[in-house]
Scaffold this motif. Sequence first.
Motif, short mmCIF file in Angstrom:
data_model
loop_
_atom_site.label_atom_id
_atom_site.label_comp_id
_atom_site.label_asym_id
_atom_site.label_seq_id
_atom_site.Cartn_x
_atom_site.Cartn_y
_atom_site.Cartn_z
N MET A 1 106.27 90.59 13.72
CA MET A 1 105.60 89.97 12.61
C MET A 1 104.23 90.62 12.42
O MET A 1 103.45 90.69 13.35
CB MET A 1 105.38 88.49 12.88
N ALA A 2 103.97 91.06 11.22
CA ALA A 2 102.68 91.66 10.92
C ALA A 2 101.64 90.55 10.74
O ALA A 2 101.95 89.47 10.26
CB ALA A 2 102.78 92.48 9.65
N ASP A 3 100.41 90.84 11.17
CA ASP A 3 99.35 89.85 10.99
C ASP A 3 99.01 89.74 9.51
O ASP A 3 98.65 90.72 8.87
CB ASP A 3 98.11 90.25 11.78
N THR A 4 99.13 88.54 9.00
CA THR A 4 98.79 88.23 7.62
C THR A 4 97.93 86.98 7.66
O THR A 4 97.93 86.25 8.66
CB THR A 4 100.06 87.99 6.78
N PRO A 5 97.21 86.68 6.59
CA PRO A 5 96.37 85.48 6.59
C PRO A 5 97.17 84.20 6.90
O PRO A 5 96.72 83.37 7.68
CB PRO A 5 95.79 85.43 5.18
N GLU A 6 98.36 84.08 6.32
CA GLU A 6 99.14 82.85 6.57
C GLU A 6 99.65 82.78 8.01
O GLU A 6 99.72 81.71 8.61
CB GLU A 6 100.28 82.68 5.57
N LEU A 7 99.96 83.93 8.59
CA LEU A 7 100.41 83.95 9.98
C LEU A 7 99.27 83.55 10.92
O LEU A 7 99.46 82.75 11.84
CB LEU A 7 100.94 85.33 10.36
N GLU A 8 98.08 84.06 10.65
CA GLU A 8 96.92 83.69 11.46
C GLU A 8 96.64 82.19 11.37
O GLU A 8 96.36 81.54 12.37
CB GLU A 8 95.69 84.49 11.01
N ILE A 9 96.74 81.64 10.18
CA ILE A 9 96.49 80.21 9.98
C ILE A 9 97.56 79.38 10.70
O ILE A 9 97.25 78.37 11.33
CB ILE A 9 96.43 79.87 8.48
N LEU A 10 98.80 79.82 10.61
CA LEU A 10 99.87 79.11 11.34
C LEU A 10 99.61 79.13 12.84
O LEU A 10 99.73 78.10 13.51
CB LEU A 10 101.23 79.75 11.06
N GLY B 1 109.43 83.40 -0.61
CA GLY B 1 110.31 84.37 -1.25
C GLY B 1 111.71 84.28 -0.69
O GLY B 1 112.06 83.35 0.03
N ASP B 2 112.54 85.27 -0.99
CA ASP B 2 113.94 85.25 -0.58
C ASP B 2 114.14 85.63 0.88
O ASP B 2 114.95 85.05 1.57
CB ASP B 2 114.77 86.17 -1.47
N ASP B 3 113.41 86.61 1.36
CA ASP B 3 113.65 87.12 2.71
C ASP B 3 112.52 86.86 3.70
O ASP B 3 112.69 87.09 4.88
CB ASP B 3 113.90 88.64 2.66
N GLU B 4 111.39 86.40 3.22
CA GLU B 4 110.24 86.21 4.10
C GLU B 4 110.12 84.75 4.50
O GLU B 4 110.51 83.85 3.77
CB GLU B 4 108.95 86.62 3.40
N CYS C 1 114.17 71.39 8.74
CA CYS C 1 113.56 71.26 7.42
C CYS C 1 113.02 72.62 6.99
O CYS C 1 112.44 73.34 7.79
CB CYS C 1 112.43 70.24 7.49
N THR C 2 113.23 72.95 5.72
CA THR C 2 112.69 74.19 5.16
C THR C 2 111.77 73.83 4.00
O THR C 2 112.16 73.05 3.13
CB THR C 2 113.81 75.12 4.65
N ILE C 3 110.59 74.39 4.03
CA ILE C 3 109.63 74.18 2.95
C ILE C 3 109.48 75.49 2.20
O ILE C 3 109.06 76.49 2.77
CB ILE C 3 108.27 73.70 3.50
N LYS C 4 109.90 75.49 0.94
CA LYS C 4 109.77 76.67 0.10
C LYS C 4 108.42 76.58 -0.61
O LYS C 4 108.12 75.59 -1.27
CB LYS C 4 110.90 76.72 -0.93
N VAL C 5 107.63 77.64 -0.42
CA VAL C 5 106.26 77.62 -0.92
C VAL C 5 105.79 79.05 -1.15
O VAL C 5 106.26 79.97 -0.49
CB VAL C 5 105.37 76.86 0.11
N SER C 6 104.84 79.21 -2.07
CA SER C 6 104.24 80.54 -2.25
C SER C 6 103.29 80.80 -1.09
O SER C 6 102.83 79.88 -0.41
CB SER C 6 103.47 80.59 -3.58
N ARG C 7 102.98 82.05 -0.89
CA ARG C 7 102.06 82.45 0.19
C ARG C 7 100.71 81.75 0.01
O ARG C 7 100.15 81.20 0.95
CB ARG C 7 101.91 83.97 0.14
#
Length: 101
Positions: free
Chosen positions: A1-10, A29-32, A55-61
């Motif tokens: 997993m690449a470091d992204t802002p949402e990954l850091e927050i998680l 998205g579809d694959d992320e 549970c799956t939460i579909k949400v924008s980044r």
Amino acid sequence: MADTPELEILQENLPKLTRMNSVLRFAIGDDEGYTIDARDGKAALVEDGSIEPDCTIKVSRENMVKLINGDMDPMLAYTLGRIKVQGDMGVAMKLVKAIAS
């Protein structure tokens, strides 16, 4: 997993999720996405797709970051369609309580 802002927050907020006793997936998205295994008193990011989520939460980044940071009211976001929930709604409610603490 690449470091992204949402990954850091998680990763920063994983300790808040330890009492969920569930598997939760944020679908972007579809694959992320990101899957959190919060069973057995611990919470960890796992390889997406390796465990079936409760549970799956579909949400924008962007909205995921706001949700986890507490900058977006989860109930209002759900009502307005900014997030969609599939699976156990009880797990989604546990998430609301966890991120509010």
